[in-house]
Design a protein around this motif. Structure first.
Motif, PDB file in Angstrom:
ATOM      1  N   ASN A 226      37.570  25.539 -26.968  1.00  0.00           N
ATOM      2  CA  ASN A 226      36.307  26.258 -26.837  1.00  0.00           C
ATOM      3  C   ASN A 226      36.071  27.156 -28.057  1.00  0.00           C
ATOM      4  OD1 ASN A 226      34.041  26.705 -24.913  1.00  0.00           O
ATOM      5  ND2 ASN A 226      34.744  28.825 -24.977  1.00  0.00           N
ATOM      6  N   ARG A 227      37.109  27.890 -28.460  1.00  0.00           N
ATOM      7  CA  ARG A 227      36.984  28.771 -29.619  1.00  0.00           C
ATOM      8  C   ARG A 227      36.785  27.985 -30.907  1.00  0.00           C
ATOM      9  NH1 ARG A 227      41.859  33.091 -28.231  1.00  0.00           N
ATOM     10  NH2 ARG A 227      40.733  34.254 -26.615  1.00  0.00           N
ATOM     11  N   SER A 228      37.457  26.867 -31.025  1.00  0.00           N
ATOM     12  CA  SER A 228      37.317  26.042 -32.222  1.00  0.00           C
ATOM     13  C   SER A 228      35.904  25.487 -32.350  1.00  0.00           C
ATOM     14  CB  SER A 228      38.325  24.891 -32.194  1.00  0.00           C
ATOM     15  OG  SER A 228      39.643  25.374 -32.174  1.00  0.00           O
ATOM     16  N   LEU A 229      35.331  25.064 -31.223  1.00  0.00           N
ATOM     17  CA  LEU A 229      33.977  24.518 -31.259  1.00  0.00           C
ATOM     18  C   LEU A 229      32.946  25.607 -31.541  1.00  0.00           C
ATOM     19  CD1 LEU A 229      34.236  21.999 -28.291  1.00  0.00           C
ATOM     20  CD2 LEU A 229      34.346  21.531 -30.743  1.00  0.00           C
ATOM     21  N   GLN A 230      33.195  26.816 -31.026  1.00  0.00           N
ATOM     22  CA  GLN A 230      32.320  27.941 -31.366  1.00  0.00           C
ATOM     23  C   GLN A 230      32.331  28.181 -32.869  1.00  0.00           C
ATOM     24  OE1 GLN A 230      32.769  31.619 -29.064  1.00  0.00           O
ATOM     25  NE2 GLN A 230      33.697  30.441 -27.423  1.00  0.00           N
ATOM     26  N   ALA A 231      33.518  28.191 -33.461  1.00  0.00           N
ATOM     27  CA  ALA A 231      33.644  28.422 -34.901  1.00  0.00           C
ATOM     28  C   ALA A 231      32.946  27.322 -35.693  1.00  0.00           C
ATOM     29  CB  ALA A 231      35.118  28.504 -35.290  1.00  0.00           C
ATOM     30  N   LEU A 232      32.998  26.094 -35.192  1.00  0.00           N
ATOM     31  CA  LEU A 232      32.344  24.986 -35.866  1.00  0.00           C
ATOM     32  C   LEU A 232      30.834  25.177 -35.894  1.00  0.00           C
ATOM     33  CD1 LEU A 232      32.954  22.274 -37.214  1.00  0.00           C
ATOM     34  CD2 LEU A 232      32.704  21.194 -34.976  1.00  0.00           C
ATOM     35  N   LEU A 233      30.265  25.652 -34.791  1.00  0.00           N
ATOM     36  CA  LEU A 233      28.828  25.902 -34.756  1.00  0.00           C
ATOM     37  C   LEU A 233      28.426  27.054 -35.665  1.00  0.00           C
ATOM     38  CD1 LEU A 233      27.740  25.415 -31.025  1.00  0.00           C
ATOM     39  CD2 LEU A 233      27.472  23.865 -32.962  1.00  0.00           C
ATOM     40  N   VAL A 234      29.257  28.082 -35.741  1.00  0.00           N
ATOM     41  CA  VAL A 234      28.983  29.195 -36.658  1.00  0.00           C
ATOM     42  C   VAL A 234      28.966  28.682 -38.099  1.00  0.00           C
ATOM     43  CG1 VAL A 234      29.887  31.352 -37.601  1.00  0.00           C
ATOM     44  CG2 VAL A 234      29.863  30.984 -35.131  1.00  0.00           C
ATOM     45  N   ALA A 235      29.933  27.864 -38.454  1.00  0.00           N
ATOM     46  CA  ALA A 235      29.985  27.307 -39.804  1.00  0.00           C
ATOM     47  C   ALA A 235      28.780  26.422 -40.079  1.00  0.00           C
ATOM     48  CB  ALA A 235      31.285  26.515 -39.982  1.00  0.00           C
ATOM     49  N   GLU A 236      28.386  25.634 -39.100  1.00  0.00           N
ATOM     50  CA  GLU A 236      27.217  24.770 -39.268  1.00  0.00           C
ATOM     51  C   GLU A 236      25.956  25.599 -39.485  1.00  0.00           C
ATOM     52  OE1 GLU A 236      25.935  21.088 -36.660  1.00  0.00           O
ATOM     53  OE2 GLU A 236      24.897  22.889 -35.944  1.00  0.00           O
ATOM     54  N   ALA A 237      25.787  26.675 -38.711  1.00  0.00           N
ATOM     55  CA  ALA A 237      24.608  27.529 -38.847  1.00  0.00           C
ATOM     56  C   ALA A 237      24.532  28.140 -40.245  1.00  0.00           C
ATOM     57  CB  ALA A 237      24.633  28.620 -37.788  1.00  0.00           C
ATOM     58  N   ARG A 238      25.668  28.550 -40.785  1.00  0.00           N
ATOM     59  CA  ARG A 238      25.677  29.116 -42.134  1.00  0.00           C
ATOM     60  C   ARG A 238      25.322  28.063 -43.179  1.00  0.00           C
ATOM     61  NH1 ARG A 238      31.303  32.530 -41.311  1.00  0.00           N
ATOM     62  NH2 ARG A 238      30.382  34.303 -40.170  1.00  0.00           N
ATOM     63  N   MET A 239      25.861  26.878 -43.010  1.00  0.00           N
ATOM     64  CA  MET A 239      25.606  25.815 -43.970  1.00  0.00           C
ATOM     65  C   MET A 239      24.137  25.407 -43.975  1.00  0.00           C
ATOM     66  SD  MET A 239      27.161  21.954 -44.013  1.00  0.00           S
ATOM     67  CE  MET A 239      26.156  21.491 -42.606  1.00  0.00           C
ATOM     68  N   THR A 240      23.526  25.344 -42.786  1.00  0.00           N
ATOM     69  CA  THR A 240      22.163  24.832 -42.685  1.00  0.00           C
ATOM     70  C   THR A 240      21.106  25.843 -43.095  1.00  0.00           C
ATOM     71  OG1 THR A 240      22.152  25.403 -40.322  1.00  0.00           O
ATOM     72  CG2 THR A 240      22.734  23.137 -40.917  1.00  0.00           C
ATOM     73  N   ARG A 241      21.494  27.038 -43.497  1.00  0.00           N
ATOM     74  CA  ARG A 241      20.517  27.941 -44.114  1.00  0.00           C
ATOM     75  C   ARG A 241      19.972  27.336 -45.396  1.00  0.00           C
ATOM     76  NH1 ARG A 241      24.052  33.548 -43.809  1.00  0.00           N
ATOM     77  NH2 ARG A 241      24.202  33.695 -41.531  1.00  0.00           N
ATOM     78  N   TRP A 242      20.783  26.536 -46.078  1.00  0.00           N
ATOM     79  CA  TRP A 242      20.392  25.935 -47.355  1.00  0.00           C
ATOM     80  C   TRP A 242      20.284  24.415 -47.279  1.00  0.00           C
ATOM     81  CZ3 TRP A 242      24.503  29.404 -46.831  1.00  0.00           C
ATOM     82  CH2 TRP A 242      24.223  30.722 -47.243  1.00  0.00           C
ATOM     83  N   LEU A 243      20.919  23.808 -46.285  1.00  0.00           N
ATOM     84  CA  LEU A 243      20.973  22.352 -46.240  1.00  0.00           C
ATOM     85  C   LEU A 243      20.616  21.857 -44.835  1.00  0.00           C
ATOM     86  CD1 LEU A 243      21.766  19.745 -47.782  1.00  0.00           C
ATOM     87  CD2 LEU A 243      24.092  20.043 -46.882  1.00  0.00           C
ATOM     88  N   PRO A 244      19.337  21.526 -44.592  1.00  0.00           N
ATOM     89  CA  PRO A 244      18.955  21.029 -43.263  1.00  0.00           C
ATOM     90  C   PRO A 244      19.697  19.751 -42.907  1.00  0.00           C
ATOM     91  CG  PRO A 244      17.024  21.599 -44.576  1.00  0.00           C
ATOM     92  CD  PRO A 244      18.206  21.639 -45.509  1.00  0.00           C
ATOM     93  N   LEU A 245      19.975  19.602 -41.622  1.00  0.00           N
ATOM     94  CA  LEU A 245      20.735  18.449 -41.147  1.00  0.00           C
ATOM     95  C   LEU A 245      19.809  17.271 -40.855  1.00  0.00           C
ATOM     96  CD1 LEU A 245      22.987  20.434 -38.677  1.00  0.00           C
ATOM     97  CD2 LEU A 245      23.709  19.459 -40.871  1.00  0.00           C
TER      98      LEU A 245
END
Length: 254
Positions: free
Chosen positions: A222-241
């Motif tokens: 659960n914690r690992s998947l939360q961290a993955l979403l946080v990382a994705e949100a930061r990345m997609t500020r500049w790179l839309p998915l």
């Protein structure tokens, strides 16, 4: 949704990685909006379910008031026992609501079978002050439909062009529209294919009346998947998915 789904939702929404990722996304945008306006926000959650997002808002320094509506009696009961301000009302009939808000939220509501997307979206827009903010999340990509959608009375999944068109007709100016939870989309696609192709993966008769399939994973996962979403949100500020299991819309009332 079925009663088992509401009870499961109330039990896991506070800690489940997916809801925490969604709620974090909403809270960041709300804090930015309060800073822009220079005052606390009046917020309405259209189709609030069991009140998980409303509960997250409680105690925030930028909150003036928060209330919501839902049509399901069990969902309302589960929200009210938490002290949340919720009322019985359909998102298809918001036009007569007596108040206006700075922000309207609607998380995974247009997806449902009994919701009329354009009528509901126009009603949400009507709840906003001119220039007010709508934050909307919907299930994305019809190819990801699976048994879980049917358990939760899901009738549709959206593509960006379709959601943008609905927002335009509802007099909303789209400021941002993007996929998220991209890493899970290929796994959901594979699950959907297996459910169609393999008899052993098909939902047994009467399963829709059974228990929910919404369960929390082990704590470490659960914690690992939360961290993955946080990382994705930061990345997609500049790179839309290019794809994702959900679409998140940010729009303003014209």
């Amino acid at each position: 949704m079925e009663p088992a789904e509401y009870r499961a939702l109330a039990a896991v929404e506070a800690e489940h990685w997916w809801f925490r990722g969604l709620h974090r996304r909403v809270l960041v945008l709300l804090q930015q909006e309060a800073r822009r306006l220079g005052r606390p926000l009046r917020i309405f959650d259209a189709g609030c379910g069991t009140g998980g997002l409303l509960r997250r808002l409680q105690g925030q320094p930028w909150l003036a008031a928060a209330e919501g509506c839902d049509l399901n009696p069990l969902a309302l009961e589960l929200a009210r026992v938490q002290g949340l301000a919720v009322q019985p009302h359909s998102v298809n009939d918001l036009a007569g609501w007596p108040r206006r808000y700075d922000v309207v939220l609607s998380m995974d509501v247009l997806y449902h079978r009994d919701v009329e997307p354009l009528r509901a979206l126009a009603g949400m827009a009507g709840l906003l002050e001119p220039g007010g903010l709508l934050l909307l999340n919907v299930a994305a990509l019809p190819c990801l439909e699976r048994h879980h959608d049917r358990r939760t009375m899901g009738a549709r999944r959206f593509r960006p062009a379709e959601l943008r068109r609905l927002a335009d007709v509802a007099a909303l100016e789209v400021r941002d529209l993007r996929y998220w939870n991209s890493w899970l989309a290929p796994l959901l696609w594979l699950q959907a294919r297996l459910e169609r192709w393999l008899p052993s993966a098909r939902e047994p008769a009467g399963a829709s009346r059974g228990g929910s399939d919404l369960r929390p994973p082990p704590r470490w996962l659960n914690r690992s998947l939360q961290a993955l979403l946080v990382a994705e949100a930061r990345m997609t500020r500049w790179l839309p998915l290019p794809f994702g299991s959900s679409l998140f819309l940010v729009a303003r009332r014209r």
